[in-house]
Design a protein around this motif. Sequence first.
Motif, PDB file in Angstrom:
ATOM      1  N   ASN A 266      10.546  11.031   1.829  1.00  0.00           N
ATOM      2  CA  ASN A 266      12.007  10.926   2.195  1.00  0.00           C
ATOM      3  C   ASN A 266      12.295  12.265   2.987  1.00  0.00           C
ATOM      4  N   THR A 269      19.615  13.562   5.043  1.00  0.00           N
ATOM      5  CA  THR A 269      20.389  13.636   6.128  1.00  0.00           C
ATOM      6  C   THR A 269      21.897  14.215   5.666  1.00  0.00           C
ATOM      7  N   GLN A 290      16.964   9.669   3.247  1.00  0.00           N
ATOM      8  CA  GLN A 290      16.106   8.526   4.107  1.00  0.00           C
ATOM      9  C   GLN A 290      14.748   8.375   4.017  1.00  0.00           C
ATOM     10  N   PRO A 322      12.816   3.030   7.356  1.00  0.00           N
ATOM     11  CA  PRO A 322      13.793   4.173   7.139  1.00  0.00           C
ATOM     12  C   PRO A 322      14.934   3.836   6.320  1.00  0.00           C
ATOM     13  N   THR A 324      18.156   3.970   3.746  1.00  0.00           N
ATOM     14  CA  THR A 324      18.820   5.347   3.367  1.00  0.00           C
ATOM     15  C   THR A 324      19.757   4.693   2.187  1.00  0.00           C
ATOM     16  N   ASP A 326      23.123   6.776   0.893  1.00  0.00           N
ATOM     17  CA  ASP A 326      24.151   8.161   1.344  1.00  0.00           C
ATOM     18  C   ASP A 326      25.546   8.135   0.580  1.00  0.00           C
TER      19      ASP A 326
END
Length: 792
Positions: A266, A269, A290, A322, A324, A326
């Motif tokens: 990972n 970001t 990510q 990829p 993610t 968040d």
Amino acid sequence: MKTIILYALLLLPLWAQSQVQFKGNVKSSSEPIVWANVILSNPEGKVITGTLTKDDGSFEIKIAKGSYILKISYLGYTEWAKNILIEKDINLGSILLVQKDGDLQEVKIVGKKKLIEYKTDRLVFNVANSISAAGGNGLNAIGAAPGVMIQNNAISILGKGSSRVMVDGRLIELTGDDLINYLGSIAASDIASVEVITNPPAKYEAGGDGGLINIILKKGTLDSWKNSTTLVYDLNTYSFFTLRDNFLYNKNKVKFSLNAGGKLGNQRTGESLNTYYPNGPWELALAGKQKQNNLSGGLSFDYDISNRTAIGIQYTGNQNNPDTKDLTTIKIRNSANQVDSLLINNGNNKLSNTSQTYNAHMVTQLDTSGKKLSVDLDYFTYNSRIDNNFITKTFLPDMDFLNTNQAARNLSAQDIKNSSVKIDMEHPLKFMNLSYGTKLSFIQSKADITYYNTITGDAVLDPNKSNRFEYKENNQAVYVNGIKNFNSKFSLQLGLRLENIQTSGYSSTLAQETRNNYLKLFPTVYLSYKSNENNSFLFNYGRRINRPVFRDLNPFRSYLNSKSYSEGNPFLQPSYNDNFDLTYVYKGNLRTNLFFNLTTDGFGVIFNSDPKTNIQIISRQNYYKEYYYGIGESYTLNISSWWQSQNQGYLLGSKTIFNSAVNATPKNSKQLYVTSNNTFSLGTATKIQVDYFYTSAVKRGLYEVGQLSGLNVGIKQSMLKNKLQLSLLVNDVFNTAYLKGYTSVVNGIKQVYGQNDKNRSFRLALTYSFGNDKINVKQRNFGNEEERKRTD
């Protein structure tokens, strides 16, 4: 009429002067000798011209008829000399250099390339000599090259703007995140060099306003095999592992390479966006995690049918996931700068993209004069899938829950297919080197967005936020290029490329179709003058086109959240760039460069905020004309036998003019850009590399950007007779190389964007190689690189 113009280009009259060509091939008892000095002098001993042998030991020189002394030399070998009379084209065949007797018998002579080399039309960054790129990927290798900047998932060349990326001469038809993911699948250990081409010749596609970046991959040399395995550990806030293996084989008529690898782990970001509305600012902060999961591989096979003809195939493929997670927080402040409420968004994105590239090619020498015909057939596919689940909740300043502002599931897909045929002809004449060719390219792109409202707990399709967009592009191109060496001091290269393009875009949701057709010429000019051994001048001019990426032409509104949406523009037109460049070189080490670029019909992203509704609209418009200029110095020096330093400094400026498409005032300022690359050799097995860059804050058109700087420190240790290499790198030591202060003011609303993915990181790389350790960098080019970048 168009057909007549296309093929008339191949018959343009060109200049002539009586010169002849002689060539040969320099070898030792066992292999070709690379970088041997080939010097021609007159009978009095004055040097007239010279060159270095290529990767296969060959050399070619154009010269006026007459009597000369030919000398060929290489470290550790006895000099070869001969008096020759040149009255017509001559092929000297194989020239054998004999190794000197003495202490060198037990020493392996290895040619050493500089970290950075300058050629007439490009800068060559030798990745194998860069500790900063060791153990990394294609993106790390590009970012380590001087003058190349990677910001906000955009790759650009200093002074040129957004750049196209090629792999072995084949353009990658990807942009943004898609291109970043693709480059991340290429191991730096598979890369021999990176070419930074600021003003590409006519042979290359005219697309891209910021020049071309060409990644050259490695390939085995004659009668050799080699296997390299690399294990890498990267750490910033999170960590990931990379494992890569590369096998090279080249014997007799067969050339074969195979590589495979993957990543697991990972990466952090981080983004920020502050929007200053009249009734109070909105402050957005995003922190995410990510995945770096990736599998990739490739193979190539070439076979020499005869001494003159070779055929081959190539394949590359990669699979990226990829995903993610968040957390986005928006603080909504009032006019007194107090927090009124908060919007907190939790997002979970499942991402997947795959690409497959196929190539078949043939190269044949038509005669002994050097005529060479190359044919490429290429097919490229790219598939992307995104499953975005998010929920946005509203809270009071004390974190008391108010309501659920928005909840949705957004499914999107993109499928791209590109097929192309490319034919290139090298046609040396007595009075000039002529090359010409043609390319046919066909692109199909389909993009889908399906939006489900999940605020009630059930997924309800929202047809007003769902869309399907189809795009087609056909390109027919021809080019002609001529190189004329008038004498040992002055040479001229002229090129002309013509591209005929038809595009169509159709949104089935809006029932809207847009078609475009245009026929354009793209000239290039190169002038070279060498007044003496210490002073030379280079001038070049080129015209280029920057076409919108497919997604920018989709008119549909894609909602990012309840207060923000992005929409494309089907009427977006290409922009055009005229690039002028003048360089003075002193003793091969000091280079002074001046450039001037003119952009017309420039287009880009506009962040437009409505002060009444606080709704942000992200649109694309042709809105500016720009004059961009600069002067720079590049200096290479060997401070001592163990310290090599390569330095570059530029002072840049611009002037921008807006049209009525944007309600803003252009801003421009000067910019200072400085880089320094230093290599310290502590014995034959240990190297330390220290790289630094600095760019001052700058205002350019609609945007201004804060200052950036970065310091990278690495060490490389060779062991077990160079079979085992250990590399340690600390990237961005002070964590200052991230995008910040990216500011625009539209409709009187100021927005400031920043991106910090925690650039400061640590990398440990271990590479083990075995075989006979002879490596070459020649590899066949794909023919469809022009189409593989604009698929974002």
